[in-house]
Scaffold this motif. Structure first.
Motif, mmCIF file in Angstrom:
data_model
loop_
_atom_site.group_PDB
_atom_site.id
_atom_site.type_symbol
_atom_site.label_atom_id
_atom_site.label_comp_id
_atom_site.label_asym_id
_atom_site.label_seq_id
_atom_site.Cartn_x
_atom_site.Cartn_y
_atom_site.Cartn_z
ATOM 1 N N ARG A 20 0.991 -1.197 -0.025
ATOM 2 C CA ARG A 20 -0.107 -0.043 0.011
ATOM 3 C C ARG A 20 0.707 1.072 -0.002
ATOM 4 N NH1 ARG A 20 -3.946 -0.327 4.817
ATOM 5 N NH2 ARG A 20 -1.994 0.263 5.933
ATOM 6 N N PRO B 16 1.738 5.449 -1.671
ATOM 7 C CA PRO B 16 1.553 6.090 -2.818
ATOM 8 C C PRO B 16 2.568 5.392 -3.742
ATOM 9 C CG PRO B 16 1.651 7.573 -1.110
ATOM 10 C CD PRO B 16 1.909 6.345 -0.505
ATOM 11 N N ASP B 17 2.300 5.345 -5.085
ATOM 12 C CA ASP B 17 3.065 4.733 -6.160
ATOM 13 C C ASP B 17 3.021 5.590 -7.301
ATOM 14 O OD1 ASP B 17 4.589 2.259 -7.555
ATOM 15 O OD2 ASP B 17 2.494 2.634 -8.742
ATOM 16 N N GLU B 18 4.348 6.168 -7.872
ATOM 17 C CA GLU B 18 4.465 6.866 -9.022
ATOM 18 C C GLU B 18 3.864 6.468 -10.048
ATOM 19 O OE1 GLU B 18 7.853 9.103 -11.673
ATOM 20 O OE2 GLU B 18 8.395 8.310 -9.677
ATOM 21 N N LYS B 19 3.981 4.984 -10.567
ATOM 22 C CA LYS B 19 3.397 4.814 -11.533
ATOM 23 C C LYS B 19 1.661 4.730 -11.732
ATOM 24 C CE LYS B 19 3.266 0.629 -14.687
ATOM 25 N NZ LYS B 19 3.777 -0.858 -14.841
ATOM 26 N N THR B 20 1.310 4.358 -10.634
ATOM 27 C CA THR B 20 -0.064 4.520 -10.369
ATOM 28 C C THR B 20 -0.707 5.900 -10.497
ATOM 29 O OG1 THR B 20 -0.272 2.338 -9.273
ATOM 30 C CG2 THR B 20 -2.282 3.656 -9.110
ATOM 31 N N LEU B 21 0.048 6.696 -9.768
ATOM 32 C CA LEU B 21 -0.190 8.343 -9.904
ATOM 33 C C LEU B 21 -0.177 8.885 -11.201
ATOM 34 C CD1 LEU B 21 1.234 9.443 -6.574
ATOM 35 C CD2 LEU B 21 -1.306 9.114 -6.656
ATOM 36 N N ARG B 22 0.702 8.499 -11.741
ATOM 37 C CA ARG B 22 0.923 8.947 -13.161
ATOM 38 C C ARG B 22 -0.177 8.450 -14.178
ATOM 39 N NH1 ARG B 22 4.786 12.331 -14.337
ATOM 40 N NH2 ARG B 22 6.932 12.195 -12.884
ATOM 41 N N ALA B 23 -0.848 7.122 -13.941
ATOM 42 C CA ALA B 23 -1.826 6.673 -14.688
ATOM 43 C C ALA B 23 -2.827 7.276 -14.623
ATOM 44 C CB ALA B 23 -1.730 5.253 -14.423
ATOM 45 N N ALA B 24 -3.205 7.916 -13.212
ATOM 46 C CA ALA B 24 -4.234 8.774 -12.942
ATOM 47 C C ALA B 24 -4.232 10.141 -13.514
ATOM 48 C CB ALA B 24 -4.447 8.659 -11.269
#
Length: 88
Positions: free
Chosen positions: A72, A74-82
């Motif tokens: 769990r 923050p994850d950079e890849k996930t945030l950028r995808a959002a």
């Protein structure tokens, strides 16, 4: 003397953390030794990091981060995808 199960709850003192502390306390048995650790303490934060804690609340049992608490945060890849960091 029987060995106790070591349960560590990493907390920031917020209401969500307090709910987790209450749940762990409710679920615990006489074989469980619960310790609530404040992430405001730099030694606790370092221990949490070494266990892989990325967000709180988090629970470790016998030195292992519980599966429900792993991966769990923050994850950079996930945030950028959002869309974070992308002009509208």
């Amino acid at each position: 003397m029987k060995t106790k199960r070591k349960v560590e709850v990493f907390s920031a003192g917020c209401p969500v953390c307090e709910e987790t502390i209450a749940m762990v306390s409710r679920l615990a048995c006489s074989s469980c030794e619960i310790t609530v650790l404040s992430m405001n303490d730099s030694k606790v934060a370092a221990r949490a990091k070494s266990l892989g804690v990325r967000s709180v609340p988090a629970v470790a049992i016998n030195g292992q981060l519980a599966d429900c608490c792993a991966g769990r945060g923050p994850d950079e890849k996930t945030l950028r995808a959002a869309g974070l960091g992308q002009e509208l």
